[in-house]
Design a protein around this motif. Sequence first.
Motif, PDB file in Angstrom:
ATOM      1  N   ASP A 187       0.678  -1.174   0.059  1.00 58.51           N
ATOM      2  CA  ASP A 187       0.026  -0.224  -0.004  1.00 58.51           C
ATOM      3  C   ASP A 187       0.779   1.228  -0.151  1.00 58.51           C
ATOM      4  OD1 ASP A 187       0.413  -1.416   2.643  1.00 58.51           O
ATOM      5  OD2 ASP A 187      -0.158   0.428   3.266  1.00 58.51           O
ATOM      6  N   SER A 213      -0.777  -6.390   1.519  1.00 58.08           N
ATOM      7  CA  SER A 213      -0.612  -5.323   2.553  1.00 58.08           C
ATOM      8  C   SER A 213      -1.660  -5.744   3.510  1.00 58.08           C
ATOM      9  CB  SER A 213      -1.289  -4.034   2.065  1.00 58.08           C
ATOM     10  OG  SER A 213      -1.554  -3.247   3.043  1.00 58.08           O
ATOM     11  N   ALA A 214      -0.876  -6.139   4.887  1.00 56.60           N
ATOM     12  CA  ALA A 214      -1.524  -6.499   6.017  1.00 56.60           C
ATOM     13  C   ALA A 214      -2.472  -5.574   6.319  1.00 56.60           C
ATOM     14  CB  ALA A 214      -0.494  -6.507   7.203  1.00 56.60           C
ATOM     15  N   LYS A 215      -2.865  -4.420   5.979  1.00 56.81           N
ATOM     16  CA  LYS A 215      -3.521  -3.432   6.498  1.00 56.81           C
ATOM     17  C   LYS A 215      -4.698  -3.258   5.403  1.00 56.81           C
ATOM     18  CE  LYS A 215      -1.082  -0.816   9.210  1.00 56.81           C
ATOM     19  NZ  LYS A 215      -0.410   0.676   9.857  1.00 56.81           N
ATOM     20  N   ASN A 221       9.350  -5.983  12.561  1.00 53.98           N
ATOM     21  CA  ASN A 221       8.897  -4.588  11.877  1.00 53.98           C
ATOM     22  C   ASN A 221       8.341  -4.882  10.515  1.00 53.98           C
ATOM     23  OD1 ASN A 221       9.256  -2.571  13.698  1.00 53.98           O
ATOM     24  ND2 ASN A 221      11.439  -2.774  13.807  1.00 53.98           N
ATOM     25  N   GLY A 226       5.867  -6.451   9.533  1.00 57.10           N
ATOM     26  CA  GLY A 226       4.598  -6.452   9.561  1.00 57.10           C
ATOM     27  C   GLY A 226       3.934  -7.805   9.486  1.00 57.10           C
ATOM     28  N   LYS A 227       4.647  -8.790  10.126  1.00 55.78           N
ATOM     29  CA  LYS A 227       4.177 -10.088  10.199  1.00 55.78           C
ATOM     30  C   LYS A 227       2.963 -10.353  11.437  1.00 55.78           C
ATOM     31  CE  LYS A 227       7.121 -13.228  12.065  1.00 55.78           C
ATOM     32  NZ  LYS A 227       6.169 -13.661  12.984  1.00 55.78           N
ATOM     33  N   SER A 228       3.105  -9.671  12.349  1.00 58.19           N
ATOM     34  CA  SER A 228       1.953  -9.827  13.303  1.00 58.19           C
ATOM     35  C   SER A 228       0.612  -9.235  12.713  1.00 58.19           C
ATOM     36  CB  SER A 228       2.425  -8.970  14.619  1.00 58.19           C
ATOM     37  OG  SER A 228       3.625  -9.506  15.119  1.00 58.19           O
ATOM     38  N   THR A 229       0.800  -8.110  11.934  1.00 64.23           N
ATOM     39  CA  THR A 229      -0.459  -7.423  11.430  1.00 64.23           C
ATOM     40  C   THR A 229      -1.095  -8.289  10.441  1.00 64.23           C
ATOM     41  OG1 THR A 229       0.616  -5.163  11.804  1.00 64.23           O
ATOM     42  CG2 THR A 229      -1.352  -5.156  10.500  1.00 64.23           C
TER      43      THR A 229
HETATM   44  P1  GDP Z   1       6.164  -7.542  13.032  1.00 68.21           P
HETATM   45  O1  GDP Z   1       7.333  -7.191  14.055  1.00 68.21           O
HETATM   46  O2  GDP Z   1       6.954  -8.249  12.026  1.00 68.21           O
HETATM   47  O3  GDP Z   1       5.384  -8.449  13.594  1.00 68.21           O
HETATM   48  O4  GDP Z   1       5.621  -6.029  12.692  1.00 68.21           O
HETATM   49  P2  GDP Z   1       4.081  -5.437  12.950  1.00 68.21           P
HETATM   50  O5  GDP Z   1       3.028  -6.175  12.721  1.00 68.21           O
HETATM   51  O6  GDP Z   1       4.380  -4.991  14.741  1.00 68.21           O
HETATM   52  O7  GDP Z   1       4.270  -4.206  12.069  1.00 68.21           O
HETATM   53  C1  GDP Z   1       5.333  -3.248  12.084  1.00 68.21           C
HETATM   54  C2  GDP Z   1       4.635  -1.862  11.684  1.00 68.21           C
HETATM   55  O8  GDP Z   1       4.406  -1.757  10.246  1.00 68.21           O
HETATM   56  C3  GDP Z   1       3.647  -1.290  12.257  1.00 68.21           C
HETATM   57  O9  GDP Z   1       3.658   0.163  12.414  1.00 68.21           O
HETATM   58  C4  GDP Z   1       2.742  -1.744  11.351  1.00 68.21           C
HETATM   59  O10 GDP Z   1       1.238  -0.905  11.775  1.00 68.21           O
HETATM   60  C5  GDP Z   1       3.108  -1.609  10.195  1.00 68.21           C
HETATM   61  N1  GDP Z   1       2.597  -2.304   9.214  1.00 68.21           N
HETATM   62  C6  GDP Z   1       2.336  -3.906   9.120  1.00 68.21           C
HETATM   63  N2  GDP Z   1       1.762  -4.307   7.910  1.00 68.21           N
HETATM   64  C7  GDP Z   1       1.739  -2.902   6.920  1.00 68.21           C
HETATM   65  C8  GDP Z   1       1.076  -2.633   5.687  1.00 68.21           C
HETATM   66  O11 GDP Z   1       0.577  -3.654   4.895  1.00 68.21           O
HETATM   67  N3  GDP Z   1       1.302  -1.451   5.418  1.00 68.21           N
HETATM   68  C9  GDP Z   1       1.676  -0.670   6.047  1.00 68.21           C
HETATM   69  N4  GDP Z   1       1.732   0.840   5.543  1.00 68.21           N
HETATM   70  N5  GDP Z   1       2.230  -0.639   7.231  1.00 68.21           N
HETATM   71  C10 GDP Z   1       1.998  -1.943   7.975  1.00 68.21           C
END
Ligand code: GDP
Length: 369
Positions: free
Chosen positions: A111, A144-146, A174, A176-179
């Motif tokens: 995205d 895009s996880a969002k 970071n 975005g794996k959790s998202t």
């Molecule tokens: P993890 O450490 O891999 O689990 O990462 P998180 O899920 O905590 O995401 C890390 C950052 O990336 C957060 O600020 C999320 O909001 C952002 N994020 C995750 N997925 C997306 C995405 O698809 N698009 C955007 N723009 N930001 C994302």
Amino acid sequence: ETETIYCIGCGAEIQTQRPGELGYTPQSALDKGLESGEVYCQRCFRLRHYNEIQPVALTDDDFLRLLNELGQKDALIVNVVDIFDFNGSIIPGLHRFVGNNPVLLVGNKVDILPKSLKRGKMTQWMRERAHEVGLRPVDVLLTSAKKPQEMTELLEAIEKYRDGRDVYVVGVTNVGKSTLINQIIKQTAGVQDLITTSRFPGTTLDKIEIPLEDGHFLIDTPGIIHREQMAHYLGAQDLKIIAPQKEVKPKVYQLNPEQTLFLGGLARFDFIKGERSSFVTYVSNDVEIHRTKLANADAFYEKHVGGLLQPPRPDEVKDFPPLQRFEFSIKEKTDIVFAGLGWITITVPCVIAGWAPKGVSVLTRKALI
Ligand code: GDP
């Protein structure tokens, strides 16, 4: 003397000092938990109550153990990377750990990609970079996880390539794996369905398993921290500024040699030698860019960091690492990448320098766009 307390969810040693690390629980929650006799770490608490996976990081040793276990499974490995920080997303040696298992390479955060970059070109670029580090993914796709609508292609690809097996999702922190996992849970499973099961041997963390239709599971694994990402040097507010939330708008600068660009107070780009030409920046739209003369740049930074040049914010300046300089001689169209912040595309042969806070990597790569 304080007694060691363990999370009754995952068994991690409870600590109240380091948010984001294993076993963290806020002091107030710990006090409440001690009263009731049930102490959970924040991660397990959120998982139980909100069906929400929180990012967790492992130490290097634990992460290696986890990777080693992957090679012994018969499974599909889904490797999630951040397309905005590809180099910072690489898991060193992943190809050696996965054994014969297929790897699906998933570029997250599509995205925020500038519209000028076609998807096919991006996935091709990712495939080339993967090959360079020895990884031969069965397929490369963007998501895009969002965006729930971006999930369809990913879920279909997972079904296709898992071929009746379990799925392990791996990635550094970071990306975005959790998202992404939370989005998958929303679309495929319910709160009650989530299972946390036995630990990866040697690690202190439980796996989170999402049931798939045929009795197999999609398994979330903890990430590993890449220290050279900008994110590790900034506070939460600054992170919001540097992590692009919307499509990144490229900005074009016509520069003469001996001119400098500051990306907030976080990074600096010096055009040292070469013909006047255009340079394109790809960073979060919220990061302000300032142009100065190279000769004045040191003094300009000294004077304005934390003020005109933000982030860092004024109260963070004293703890912010000094900028460190890397010089490059450019021959062809190249991106200079500031890990986790973004990049600048250079189109002419020239000599440049990139600066980033000490500890954050600055590197060049074949231009993406
Ligand atoms: P993890 O450490 O891999 O689990 O990462 P998180 O899920 O905590 O995401 C890390 C950052 O990336 C957060 O600020 C999320 O909001 C952002 N994020 C995750 N997925 C997306 C995405 O698809 N698009 C955007 N723009 N930001 C994302």
